[in-house]
Design a protein around this motif. Sequence first.
Motif, PDB file in Angstrom:
ATOM      1  N   CYS A  71       0.434  -1.493   0.025  1.00  0.00           N
ATOM      2  CA  CYS A  71       0.147   0.227  -0.055  1.00  0.00           C
ATOM      3  C   CYS A  71       0.899   1.175  -0.165  1.00  0.00           C
ATOM      4  O   CYS A  71       0.563   2.208  -0.714  1.00  0.00           O
ATOM      5  CB  CYS A  71      -1.091  -0.255   1.333  1.00  0.00           C
ATOM      6  N   LEU A  72       2.446   0.881   1.402  1.00  0.00           N
ATOM      7  CA  LEU A  72       2.402   2.794   0.670  1.00  0.00           C
ATOM      8  C   LEU A  72       3.267   2.420  -0.171  1.00  0.00           C
ATOM      9  O   LEU A  72       3.318   3.861  -0.741  1.00  0.00           O
ATOM     10  CB  LEU A  72       3.677   2.224   2.483  1.00  0.00           C
ATOM     11  N   LEU A  73       3.869   1.362  -0.639  1.00  0.00           N
ATOM     12  CA  LEU A  73       4.875   1.796  -2.177  1.00  0.00           C
ATOM     13  C   LEU A  73       4.347   2.037  -2.784  1.00  0.00           C
ATOM     14  O   LEU A  73       4.654   3.007  -4.008  1.00  0.00           O
ATOM     15  CB  LEU A  73       6.141   0.671  -2.010  1.00  0.00           C
ATOM     16  N   ARG A  83      11.837  14.039  -4.545  1.00  0.00           N
ATOM     17  CA  ARG A  83      11.508  12.827  -5.508  1.00  0.00           C
ATOM     18  C   ARG A  83      12.800  12.234  -4.798  1.00  0.00           C
ATOM     19  O   ARG A  83      12.438  11.324  -5.613  1.00  0.00           O
ATOM     20  CB  ARG A  83      11.635  14.008  -6.878  1.00  0.00           C
ATOM     21  N   LYS A  84      14.066  13.006  -4.441  1.00  0.00           N
ATOM     22  CA  LYS A  84      15.494  12.307  -5.226  1.00  0.00           C
ATOM     23  C   LYS A  84      14.840  11.448  -3.729  1.00  0.00           C
ATOM     24  O   LYS A  84      14.862   9.670  -3.701  1.00  0.00           O
ATOM     25  CB  LYS A  84      16.187  12.767  -4.704  1.00  0.00           C
ATOM     26  N   ALA A  85      14.034  11.258  -2.906  1.00  0.00           N
ATOM     27  CA  ALA A  85      13.170  10.754  -1.559  1.00  0.00           C
ATOM     28  C   ALA A  85      12.708   9.423  -2.054  1.00  0.00           C
ATOM     29  O   ALA A  85      12.629   8.833  -1.506  1.00  0.00           O
ATOM     30  CB  ALA A  85      13.250  11.419  -0.168  1.00  0.00           C
ATOM     31  N   ALA A  86      12.231   9.848  -2.756  1.00  0.00           N
ATOM     32  CA  ALA A  86      10.899   8.815  -3.219  1.00  0.00           C
ATOM     33  C   ALA A  86      11.961   7.512  -4.561  1.00  0.00           C
ATOM     34  O   ALA A  86      11.697   5.950  -3.937  1.00  0.00           O
ATOM     35  CB  ALA A  86       9.829   9.601  -4.268  1.00  0.00           C
ATOM     36  N   VAL A  87      12.302   7.716  -4.996  1.00  0.00           N
ATOM     37  CA  VAL A  87      13.860   7.053  -5.499  1.00  0.00           C
ATOM     38  C   VAL A  87      14.477   6.714  -5.014  1.00  0.00           C
ATOM     39  O   VAL A  87      14.475   5.129  -5.251  1.00  0.00           O
ATOM     40  CB  VAL A  87      14.298   7.530  -6.639  1.00  0.00           C
ATOM     41  N   ASN A  88      15.311   6.880  -3.291  1.00  0.00           N
ATOM     42  CA  ASN A  88      15.935   6.417  -2.335  1.00  0.00           C
ATOM     43  C   ASN A  88      14.686   4.816  -2.296  1.00  0.00           C
ATOM     44  O   ASN A  88      15.680   3.708  -1.693  1.00  0.00           O
ATOM     45  CB  ASN A  88      16.258   7.331  -1.667  1.00  0.00           C
ATOM     46  N   LEU A  89      13.594   5.460  -1.824  1.00  0.00           N
ATOM     47  CA  LEU A  89      12.752   4.326  -1.148  1.00  0.00           C
ATOM     48  C   LEU A  89      12.474   3.437  -2.047  1.00  0.00           C
ATOM     49  O   LEU A  89      12.213   2.051  -1.732  1.00  0.00           O
ATOM     50  CB  LEU A  89      11.487   5.220  -0.837  1.00  0.00           C
ATOM     51  N   GLU A  90      12.285   3.745  -3.337  1.00  0.00           N
ATOM     52  CA  GLU A  90      12.601   2.489  -4.329  1.00  0.00           C
ATOM     53  C   GLU A  90      13.718   1.441  -3.711  1.00  0.00           C
ATOM     54  O   GLU A  90      12.900   0.391  -4.868  1.00  0.00           O
ATOM     55  CB  GLU A  90      12.342   3.042  -5.761  1.00  0.00           C
ATOM     56  N   LEU A  91      14.852   2.112  -4.271  1.00  0.00           N
ATOM     57  CA  LEU A  91      15.956   1.346  -3.644  1.00  0.00           C
ATOM     58  C   LEU A  91      16.687   0.996  -3.005  1.00  0.00           C
ATOM     59  O   LEU A  91      17.868   0.481  -2.442  1.00  0.00           O
ATOM     60  CB  LEU A  91      16.914   2.055  -4.622  1.00  0.00           C
ATOM     61  N   GLY A  92      15.021   0.955  -1.786  1.00  0.00           N
ATOM     62  CA  GLY A  92      15.872   0.386  -0.318  1.00  0.00           C
ATOM     63  C   GLY A  92      16.429   1.542   0.673  1.00  0.00           C
ATOM     64  O   GLY A  92      17.401   0.862   1.111  1.00  0.00           O
ATOM     65  N   GLN A  93      17.204   2.430   0.264  1.00  0.00           N
ATOM     66  CA  GLN A  93      18.372   3.402   0.563  1.00  0.00           C
ATOM     67  C   GLN A  93      17.447   4.174   1.655  1.00  0.00           C
ATOM     68  O   GLN A  93      17.423   5.081   1.070  1.00  0.00           O
ATOM     69  CB  GLN A  93      18.816   4.377  -0.183  1.00  0.00           C
ATOM     70  N   ARG A 107       9.903   9.703   5.371  1.00  0.00           N
ATOM     71  CA  ARG A 107      10.342   9.349   6.032  1.00  0.00           C
ATOM     72  C   ARG A 107      10.034   8.396   7.197  1.00  0.00           C
ATOM     73  O   ARG A 107      10.502   7.315   7.874  1.00  0.00           O
ATOM     74  CB  ARG A 107      10.585  10.357   7.106  1.00  0.00           C
ATOM     75  N   ALA A 108       8.593   8.772   7.382  1.00  0.00           N
ATOM     76  CA  ALA A 108       8.120   7.440   8.318  1.00  0.00           C
ATOM     77  C   ALA A 108       7.976   5.799   7.620  1.00  0.00           C
ATOM     78  O   ALA A 108       8.504   5.582   8.252  1.00  0.00           O
ATOM     79  CB  ALA A 108       6.646   8.116   8.874  1.00  0.00           C
ATOM     80  N   PHE A 109       7.880   5.701   6.564  1.00  0.00           N
ATOM     81  CA  PHE A 109       7.640   4.514   5.599  1.00  0.00           C
ATOM     82  C   PHE A 109       9.411   4.329   5.529  1.00  0.00           C
ATOM     83  O   PHE A 109       9.427   2.806   6.503  1.00  0.00           O
ATOM     84  CB  PHE A 109       7.419   4.340   4.344  1.00  0.00           C
ATOM     85  N   ALA A 110       9.973   4.934   5.956  1.00  0.00           N
ATOM     86  CA  ALA A 110      12.085   4.551   5.953  1.00  0.00           C
ATOM     87  C   ALA A 110      12.357   4.605   7.311  1.00  0.00           C
ATOM     88  O   ALA A 110      12.832   3.520   7.574  1.00  0.00           O
ATOM     89  CB  ALA A 110      12.850   6.225   5.458  1.00  0.00           C
ATOM     90  N   ASN A 111      11.628   5.033   8.523  1.00  0.00           N
ATOM     91  CA  ASN A 111      12.430   4.509   9.605  1.00  0.00           C
ATOM     92  C   ASN A 111      11.505   3.250  10.147  1.00  0.00           C
ATOM     93  O   ASN A 111      12.340   2.418  11.061  1.00  0.00           O
ATOM     94  CB  ASN A 111      11.965   5.657  10.905  1.00  0.00           C
ATOM     95  N   ASN A 112      10.732   3.413   9.982  1.00  0.00           N
ATOM     96  CA  ASN A 112       9.813   1.484   9.725  1.00  0.00           C
ATOM     97  C   ASN A 112      10.464   0.957   9.119  1.00  0.00           C
ATOM     98  O   ASN A 112      10.749  -0.360   9.849  1.00  0.00           O
ATOM     99  CB  ASN A 112       8.760   2.183   8.800  1.00  0.00           C
ATOM    100  N   ASN A 113      11.584   1.037   7.944  1.00  0.00           N
ATOM    101  CA  ASN A 113      12.055  -0.245   7.051  1.00  0.00           C
ATOM    102  C   ASN A 113      13.559  -0.140   8.343  1.00  0.00           C
ATOM    103  O   ASN A 113      13.953  -1.480   8.253  1.00  0.00           O
ATOM    104  CB  ASN A 113      12.601   0.095   6.351  1.00  0.00           C
ATOM    105  N   LEU A 114      13.578   0.793   8.679  1.00  0.00           N
ATOM    106  CA  LEU A 114      15.297   0.658   9.724  1.00  0.00           C
ATOM    107  C   LEU A 114      14.867   0.194  10.893  1.00  0.00           C
ATOM    108  O   LEU A 114      15.458   0.885  12.135  1.00  0.00           O
ATOM    109  CB  LEU A 114      16.379   2.108   9.790  1.00  0.00           C
TER     110      LEU A 114
END
Length: 225
Positions: free
Chosen positions: A11-13, A49-59, A84-91
Motif C-alpha cells: 500500500c505504501l510503496l 523526488r530523490k527521497a522517493a527514488v531512495n525508497l524504491e532502491l531501499g536506501q 520519512r516514516a516509511f523509511a524509519n519503519n524499514n530501519l
Amino acid sequence: MKSSAFIIGVCLLGSLSAYGQSLQQWRDSLSVLNRQIETSPYSSDLHLRKAAVNLELGQWDYAVSECGLVLDKEPRNLAALFYRAFANNNLRRYDLACNDYETFLGIAPYNMEARLGLAYSYRKLGRKAAAMDEMNRLVEQFPDSAAVYAARADFEKEQKVYGAALYDWEQAIRLAPANVDFRISRVDVLLLMGKKKEARVALDEMVGSGVPKGILRKWYDKCSN
C-alpha cells in the motif's frame, strides 16, 4: 501467504510511484536528480523526488536525510512526513516512524496508507491497544478496503483472537474474492480453531475456482492430521 507487513508495504510503496521501473532505471533517475540538486540545492520538490527514488532502491537512510532537509523548512510537508516514516519503519526506528505518522494524521486524518503505517509501527513497538485502535479506526473509515480488513485480521490472529480474525478474513475475501492469499489465511485460522472440516471445504472451493491443488497440499495435509 502474505502478512500485514507485506500488505502495508505494498500500500505504501504503491502510493510512491505510478509506474514500475527497473532497478537500473531507478538508478538512472537518481543520477539525474543528484545532478539537478547540485544546481538547485534548496528545491523541496527535487529532494522529495530523490527521497522517493531512495525508497524504491531501499536506501532508507538517504531517504530519511532528504526528507529531513525538506521538513527543516516545511515541518508540515505531508510527502516528507510520509516518506520519512516509511523509511524509519524499514530501519526499525518505530518510535520515530510513529512521530511522523501521528503528525501526518493530525493534518490529514483520513489517509489510509499513513494510518496503516501507524498501526504497524505501534504493533512493532508492542503497543497492542494503540495498534488495535488504529485498525478499528481504519475499518470505520474505509469499510470497502480488503487490505484494511486483512491487516486487522493478521493482527487479530497474532493476538490469538481467532473468531475476530476469521470474520475479518471473510470480509477481505468478500471484497477481493480472487485473492488467494486471503483465502489461505482464512484456512489457517479455521485450522487454528480446530475446524478441519470447514477448512477442507474452503480448500476444495479454492481448487474448484481454479487454484492448483498442489500449492494447497500443506493445508490439505493439516486437515488430515
